[in-house]
Design an enzyme around this catalytic site. Sequence first.
Site, PDB file in Angstrom:
ATOM      1  N   ALA A  49       1.429  -1.574   0.254  1.00 47.80           N
ATOM      2  CA  ALA A  49      -0.390   0.060  -0.099  1.00 47.80           C
ATOM      3  C   ALA A  49       1.233   1.023   0.209  1.00 47.80           C
ATOM      4  O   ALA A  49       0.507   2.276  -0.142  1.00 47.80           O
ATOM      5  CB  ALA A  49      -0.994   0.159   1.028  1.00 47.80           C
ATOM      6  N   GLU A  58       4.487   2.444  -6.572  1.00 44.75           N
ATOM      7  CA  GLU A  58       5.467   1.918  -8.100  1.00 44.75           C
ATOM      8  C   GLU A  58       4.552   2.583  -9.208  1.00 44.75           C
ATOM      9  O   GLU A  58       5.544   2.657  -9.827  1.00 44.75           O
ATOM     10  CB  GLU A  58       5.415   0.195  -8.084  1.00 44.75           C
ATOM     11  CG  GLU A  58       3.846  -0.010  -7.582  1.00 44.75           C
ATOM     12  CD  GLU A  58       3.210  -0.458  -9.184  1.00 44.75           C
ATOM     13  OE1 GLU A  58       2.800  -0.702  -8.810  1.00 44.75           O
ATOM     14  OE2 GLU A  58       4.399  -1.186  -9.798  1.00 44.75           O
ATOM     15  N   ASP A  63      14.411  30.052 -37.641  1.00 45.79           N
ATOM     16  CA  ASP A  63      14.520  30.301 -38.739  1.00 45.79           C
ATOM     17  C   ASP A  63      14.087  31.276 -39.750  1.00 45.79           C
ATOM     18  O   ASP A  63      12.771  30.106 -39.770  1.00 45.79           O
ATOM     19  CB  ASP A  63      15.310  29.328 -39.958  1.00 45.79           C
ATOM     20  CG  ASP A  63      16.702  28.854 -39.109  1.00 45.79           C
ATOM     21  OD1 ASP A  63      17.531  29.953 -38.751  1.00 45.79           O
ATOM     22  OD2 ASP A  63      17.526  27.152 -38.815  1.00 45.79           O
ATOM     23  N   ASP A 122      -3.302   1.353 -11.906  1.00 39.36           N
ATOM     24  CA  ASP A 122      -2.031   1.538 -12.730  1.00 39.36           C
ATOM     25  C   ASP A 122      -2.694   1.888 -14.948  1.00 39.36           C
ATOM     26  O   ASP A 122      -2.464   2.422 -14.992  1.00 39.36           O
ATOM     27  CB  ASP A 122      -1.560  -0.006 -12.909  1.00 39.36           C
ATOM     28  CG  ASP A 122      -0.348  -0.634 -12.162  1.00 39.36           C
ATOM     29  OD1 ASP A 122      -0.183   0.885 -11.281  1.00 39.36           O
ATOM     30  OD2 ASP A 122       0.191  -1.327 -12.034  1.00 39.36           O
TER      31      ASP A 122
END
Length: 861
Positions: free
Chosen positions: A271, A275, A317, A685
């Site tokens: 927990a 990660e 340029d 995730d």
Amino acid sequence: MDQASVTSGLSSAEAASRLVTHGRNVIDARTRRNFWQSARIVLSEPMLLLLLLAAAVYLLLGDLAEGALLGFFAALTVTLVILQQRRSERALEALRALGAPMANVVRDGHTQRIPGAELVPGDLLLLDAGERVAADGVLLSCRALTIDESLLTGESVPVRKRARTSATWSDDAMEPGGDDVPGVYSGTLVTDGEGMALVTATGMHTRAGAIGKSLSGISSEPTRLQRNTGKLVRLFGLFATVISLGLLLFYGLGRGEWMHGLLSAIALAMALLPEEFPLALTVFFAIGAWRLAQVKVLARRSAVIETLGAATVLCVDKTGTLTENRMRIRRLDIGSDTLQLTGAESELPEAFHRLVEYAQLAARLHTYDPMDLAVGQLAIGTLTHTEHLHSAWPLEKEYGLTPELLAMSQVWSSPSGRREIASKGAPEAIADLCHLSEQETSAWMQRVAEMARDGLRVLAVAAGSTDQTVLPDDQHDFDFSWQGLIGFEDPLRASVPEAIAQAQSAGIEVKMITGDFPETARAIAGQAGIARHSDVLVGKQMAAMDDAALADVVMRSDVYARIQPVQKLRLVEALKARGEVVAMTGDGVNDAPALKAAHIGIAMGQRGSDVAREAAAMVLLDDDFGHLVEAVRVGRRIFDNLRKVMLYIVAIHIPIAGLAVLPLLFGLPPLLLPMHVVLIEMIIDPMCSIAFENQPAEADIMKMPPRSLDESLIGRAQFLLATAQGAVLLLGCLGVYLVSLQTLADDVSRTLAFFALTAGNLMLVSSNASRHAAWRGFFSRRRLAFWVIALIASAAVALCLLVPGLRSIFGFAWPTLVHSAMAIAVGVLAGSALEWVKWHGGIQSVLGHRAGPATALEPAG
């Protein structure tokens, strides 16, 4: 090779056949990781090790179902991560292909520009200064050609080249590193001159291929954000280790339940360990590079993605970036008469023939210079049926452009035996070559200024002849006569004015750099909307300034005219000395130092030299300024969304960790065990990589000033804001659990608390995804990714309830509909705490400043 092939090159059909026979001209010594190598890397991740440890403990305790479930999650995690890695590698390979070098060849009798990978033995390869040699070959012709062969020899001094003198040559005569060797070698760098080579070997059959050199690639070194995030993860990991060990000792020594204490410690460690941080960075940078490629910008280094949003000055340029680099001749001036051209002429008045004749003789062979191409197009279109076109004359010598004399001359042998000299260049340089009087020069320069005020780029042309047998070393030694002026028009890209306005509204200064006259530069800058300041700084003025004076002037000048490439480096350093974050475009060999010195070096993809592309962090694939500004928008969006996802990750880990440990400390039944944490992590995730990465840019993202370059992704203010959000959700979920335990069974209470946590989790995503009120456009298409994730999360929790085996493993039980609705409502309200702060305008007091995308959240106002 027969004589016809030597002059016209291979046919397209023959080249295609040889490509099948010899393979692509690719040198790649990279070894791809196989499945087991990728698996070994994944298995070293702390989160996965904790997951496997928890599975082992359950199996030791005899809880086969729990152990098998965690083992399944472990296998699923490994598979998903490996698949993601393989997809990332394929994406990087696609990006490498975008950055592959190009080659100029003669095929079917015409000069063509093709990918270097399509070169085959027998091709006629054209070489020019600043380019990498794309294959091994032997020189058929060359002029003043020198090549840096340090890739093969280790010697950095360029070597002089000469063309072969016979149809045969020995291997000893082809060894790299010596002067006057006719061989050229893949990967070496043309430092000066030009030449034509017959390709003899490609790909892994070249000398570079034999020693396994890989000459291209996208840099994968860790960025500043990745390094800082890695340190943060290590600190969290150390903290998680200490706290988890403490919980294990407390549980084991205090209660004598070491195995259950170990499971609780594992759950707490999982927990606490964020990660998702490195995963989010990897995903955002990989997909960010892909998003940049969609707007025709190739990010060669990951660090540039995080730097883009901090750019404060864009130095660009004029030619080819702001304009279309599609020159056409608009005006001819021979002094006694002028002629306006439309581009559809098939003939010219006789008086203008000589001007166009010598302009064509001064144009380089096999060139991609747009002005030379425009001259050639006019000459072929109008002089073909006259005596003024000389395609059969042999070229004897070329005098190149120098910083001291902005003119070039070419010497041709005429059928009469005399040598004809044609010169073109800056009007003041041609006036010097022709030894015009001061009055004559002044009169012509007035005509030049008039053409420049019309936005035309002006070249002067001179003609000469000689019967000398030995040509002089200096073109000044010829007797030239002035022929007249040619005015070129390079139309402004249609996207430029709007892009300039967007950049300026985003607090970004745009500075135009050109070799044109000041009046021409001012006219083009006015059309583009750049010239907000009246000063135009000329190259000679810059050369006369010291660094301190230049640093003072640069902020008052938006337009730089008559600038030499080497002066770009001084401009970059002057802007950096004032604290600016500089993006600089360039295309030539001499631009490389400036590109490397700039915070964001941007090489031109179509007309840029290989040296410029290697020195730059980005490549503008189609040379369009509009796409450069769009890349800044993408960079800001990436950083903005990355900060949002980091806030979310910190916030959600607070209730996960708290719910894993606090019930144990209070002597309550455990709420979250390893399988619960894993289930949440399997939801987090995809939320990180999909919901936040796919979040569209804020509507006002290009109306905010650039963020500070040294601003951290998560500072103290952001950390406190995230912690506060997580703490509110923790209190809500803990409250649901405590109240439920008073009247309901443990498993029902756990289920209700998990409902509240899941609902709060989803609201954290929604709330942190935008700086504005979350309910704005809540059901719009821009929220599609969120709803997909919400559906997946809800389905996962429902599955754990509906399947009896899973319900038993997770320790869940069916609550009543009323209790479920109340728990979900608490989670929604607790997860939406930030919305109340937005509504009442309290974010400013938390973050303390407004600095563009650096301010991740703000009041809805």
